[in-house]
Design a protein around this motif. Structure first.
Motif, PDB file in Angstrom:
ATOM      1  N   PHE A   1      -5.739  -7.384   5.935  1.00  0.00           N
ATOM      2  CA  PHE A   1      -5.123  -6.140   6.400  1.00  0.00           C
ATOM      3  C   PHE A   1      -3.606  -6.321   6.398  1.00  0.00           C
ATOM      4  CE2 PHE A   1      -4.170  -3.268  10.135  1.00  0.00           C
ATOM      5  CZ  PHE A   1      -4.456  -2.092   9.468  1.00  0.00           C
ATOM      6  N   VAL A   2      -2.899  -5.249   6.001  1.00  0.00           N
ATOM      7  CA  VAL A   2      -1.474  -5.397   5.716  1.00  0.00           C
ATOM      8  C   VAL A   2      -0.582  -5.665   6.923  1.00  0.00           C
ATOM      9  CG1 VAL A   2      -1.590  -3.997   3.629  1.00  0.00           C
ATOM     10  CG2 VAL A   2      -1.152  -2.885   5.813  1.00  0.00           C
TER      11      VAL A   2
ATOM     12  N   ILE B   1       0.828  -1.198   0.000  1.00  0.00           N
ATOM     13  CA  ILE B   1       0.000   0.000   0.000  1.00  0.00           C
ATOM     14  C   ILE B   1       0.859   1.243   0.000  1.00  0.00           C
ATOM     15  CG2 ILE B   1      -1.386   1.375   1.573  1.00  0.00           C
ATOM     16  CD1 ILE B   1      -3.322  -0.665   1.709  1.00  0.00           C
TER      17      ILE B   1
ATOM     18  N   GLY C   1      -8.682   3.557   3.692  1.00  0.00           N
ATOM     19  CA  GLY C   1      -9.271   2.603   4.619  1.00  0.00           C
ATOM     20  C   GLY C   1      -9.846   3.295   5.825  1.00  0.00           C
TER      21      GLY C   1
ATOM     22  N   ILE D   1      -4.085   6.985  -0.122  1.00  0.00           N
ATOM     23  CA  ILE D   1      -4.154   5.535   0.049  1.00  0.00           C
ATOM     24  C   ILE D   1      -3.832   5.217   1.496  1.00  0.00           C
ATOM     25  CG2 ILE D   1      -3.218   3.322  -0.701  1.00  0.00           C
ATOM     26  CD1 ILE D   1      -3.727   4.479  -3.244  1.00  0.00           C
ATOM     27  N   SER D   2      -4.642   4.401   2.130  1.00  0.00           N
ATOM     28  CA  SER D   2      -4.284   3.926   3.466  1.00  0.00           C
ATOM     29  C   SER D   2      -4.824   2.517   3.621  1.00  0.00           C
ATOM     30  CB  SER D   2      -4.836   4.872   4.536  1.00  0.00           C
ATOM     31  OG  SER D   2      -6.235   4.903   4.492  1.00  0.00           O
ATOM     32  N   PRO D   3      -4.231   1.754   4.530  1.00  0.00           N
ATOM     33  CA  PRO D   3      -4.632   0.342   4.634  1.00  0.00           C
ATOM     34  C   PRO D   3      -6.040   0.185   5.149  1.00  0.00           C
ATOM     35  CG  PRO D   3      -2.913   0.847   6.252  1.00  0.00           C
ATOM     36  CD  PRO D   3      -3.157   2.086   5.474  1.00  0.00           C
TER      37      PRO D   3
ATOM     38  N   ARG E   1      -7.675  13.257   4.029  1.00  0.00           N
ATOM     39  CA  ARG E   1      -7.212  11.892   4.272  1.00  0.00           C
ATOM     40  C   ARG E   1      -6.088  11.557   3.286  1.00  0.00           C
ATOM     41  NH1 ARG E   1     -12.552   8.580   3.579  1.00  0.00           N
ATOM     42  NH2 ARG E   1     -12.797  10.129   1.937  1.00  0.00           N
TER      43      ARG E   1
END
Lengths: 394, 164
Positions: A126-127, A20, A39, B162-164, B159
């Motif tokens: 989830f990473v 990511i 997310g 990209i975020s997990p 935000r």
């Protein structure tokens, strides 16, 4: 002389940054990107929760709390778990307030793993699961959830991976990135396999409040499982409180006590103001959650319809806020697809492969965005696909 | 059915411009069902109209809004309904509510200026036989109306992309 990097521990040196992050580095350089990549919820934290936190700050309630968290918070968590999911945990000995569910995952791993213990984990996921297992000295063993099973795991998937070294299984439903859920009957089959085995279940249920058309089921609800299941959850997704860093772990006293031992040495306690905010969220936030859930539900349908109209296979997600369409028909890998989409139409989505090898051939699209943004992004993706398909038609 | 009704109303209460296609997609039902249900609710006068929420303060139009607390004598066999009707049939009356507590009716009226409002109260409302008293409050500023904050500063999406 050794260079500074040589001092870094071997296991950290060999650990890659998450897929990511790699993709983020590319995306942030491009102007005018519409992102479906996050997310985290797009709603601000409900005002009643923020207002309570402001009040607590004004009162000067800013000191450390007890390691496990304010007793009022643990009581509220206990009542919530009982009323919402019919699960019973003692606020005194079976609950810890953590710094996000992420901390819960970390300290659960450290509390359980002896060097070389095998931890099963369900990918795509989830990473941070795999790195947490590795950093705690465990050996991650991947169970691949398959699209044809709606990204649920089956007893066969599980049985094939259990060895005498298996210590625990880490599973997360509703799932990030697939949006899959596992219903009560699915979980019963998994519980049946685990019933007579000495295997702990770590159940990350951070998206429990966000299910659509089916209510959340926890493996801890199944008779015989609560005694060996640690439920990890938090406030980030349900109450749109990502930046507050507040989560919780509920489970059998012996494991929770071990986790508390680590928690007290590394963090002392979860942020105090966040804990007060959490009490307000649990006591009076249900309406806010429901209104956000309904909004997500509408957007979810728009996304699934949108991708299906483009001719992509799109499994109907029943939880979280992601859709996970299959892009194999384009002949591109997930990463190629995402990079090309980013450059050509400036839409950021996350390659499924960032969540595990079996995520290859899929992309994760978050719908934690306004309907206008979603429709704009869908329009761009559709145009992108048309261009991709054009040469094939000729 | 009851749920579809409530879900539809919740959506169009916030945004009455959603088309039957939009509503059908968001609720996962057919467009025909949505259209039929909306039609029924219009017939049943559950849906009474479609408004646009306007922040008039930002326009050049000048007018005043007054909120009047009215005490009245209820009438035999009619309760408050008859006097309420006599009041709400005036065009300048924008809302009338029957209240619990220290007075009976809340009357919201709009006029081009204070003089016009004063004229209405002293020549129309106060002299009505059943009206015992009035107390008039002028609205100075509307902060929030129909659940919408009128001057909510636009906040950019900060935000990470990209975020997990």
């Amino acid at each position: 002389m050794r260079s500074a990097g040589d001092f870094v521990a071997d296991n950290i040196q060999s650990m890659p940054f998450s897929g990511i992050r790699k993709f983020f580095d590319v995306a942030k350089e491009i102007e005018g990107v519409i992102s479906l990549g996050v997310g985290e919820p797009d709603f601000p934290t409900p005002w009643r929760i923020r207002e309570e936190a402001i009040y607590q700050l004004e009162q000067g309630n800013t000191i450390y709390t007890s390691n496990a968290g304010l007793i009022e918070l643990r009581q509220a968590i206990s009542a919530y778990m009982r009323d919402r999911f019919a699960m019973r945990y003692s606020p005194l000995s079976e609950i810890i307030a953590t710094v996000g569910a992420s901390e819960g995952i970390d300290i659960a791993m450290r509390a359980l793993i002896n060097p070389g213990d095998e931890i099963l984990l369900v990918e795509p996921c989830f990473v941070s699961y795999k790195p947490c297992i590795v950093m705690a000295g465990g050996v991650p063993i991947v169970i691949s959830a398959k699209a044809e099973n709606d990204f649920r795991i089956t007893p066969e998937d599980l049985e094939g991976k259990i060895t005498e070294r298996t210590k625990a299984i880490l599973m997360a439903y509703p799932s990030n990135p697939t949006g899959a859920i596992m219903g009560r009957s699915d979980l019963e089959k998994i519980a049946e396999v685990l019933r007579n085995k000495d295997i702990v279940v770590l159940s990350d249920e951070i998206y429990a409040e966000l299910t659509y058309g089916a209510s959340h089921a926890s493996i801890a609800q199944i008779p015989g499982m609560a005694g060996k299941t640690v439920v990890l959850s938090g406030f980030s997704k349900a109450y749109s409180m990502t930046g507050w860093r507040l989560g919780y772990a509920c489970g059998p006293e012996d494991i929770i006590t071990a986790m508390l031992k680590i928690h007290q040495y590394i963090l002392m306690c979860a942020p105090t103001v966040s804990q007060y905010a959490g009490i307000e969220a649990l006591k009076n936030g249900a309406k806010d959650v429901e209104s956000m859930r309904k909004d997500y539900d509408g957007r979810r349908r728009i996304m699934v319809n949108g991708f299906r109209q483009m001719g992509l296979d799109c499994f109907e997600p029943k939880g979280a806020f992601y859709v996970f369409p299959c892009i194999k028909s384009t002949g591109l890998s997930s990463e190629e697809f995402c990079i090309k989409l980013l450059h050509e139409e400036k839409v950021a989505v996350v390659p499924g492969s960032a969540f595990g090898e079996c995520g290859e051939g899929f992309i994760r699209c978050s719908y934690a965005y306004s309907v206008d943004a979603l429709k704009e992004a869908l329009g761009r993706i559709s145009r992108f696909l048309e261009k991709l398909r054009l040469p094939l038609v000729k | 059915m009851a749920n579809l009704r409530e879900d539809l109303l919740a959506l169009i209460e916030r945004n009455s411009r959603l088309t039957p296609e939009d509503l059908a997609e968001r609720l996962g039902v057919s467009m025909e069902e949505v259209a039929a249900e909306l039609g029924l609710m219009v017939d049943e006068q559950i849906i009474c109209g479609y408004h646009t929420l306007i922040n008039w303060d930002k326009t050049s139009k000048e007018f005043v809004t007054a909120l009047i607390e009215v005490k009245v004598t209820p009438q035999h066999g009619m309760g408050f309904d008859k006097i309420a009707q006599r009041i709400y049939l005036f065009d300048e009356v924008k809302a009338v509510y029957l209240m619990s507590g220290g007075f009976d009716l809340t009357v919201v009226i709009e006029g081009d200026n204070i003089k016009e409002v004063a004229y209405f109260i002293s020549n129309k409302l106060a002299p009505m036989e059943s009206v015992l008293s009035t107390a008039t409050h002028f609205v100075l500023k509307k902060y929030k109306d129909h659940g919408i904050v009128l001057e909510l500063p636009k906040k950019p999406d900060e935000r990470m992309i990209i975020s997990p």
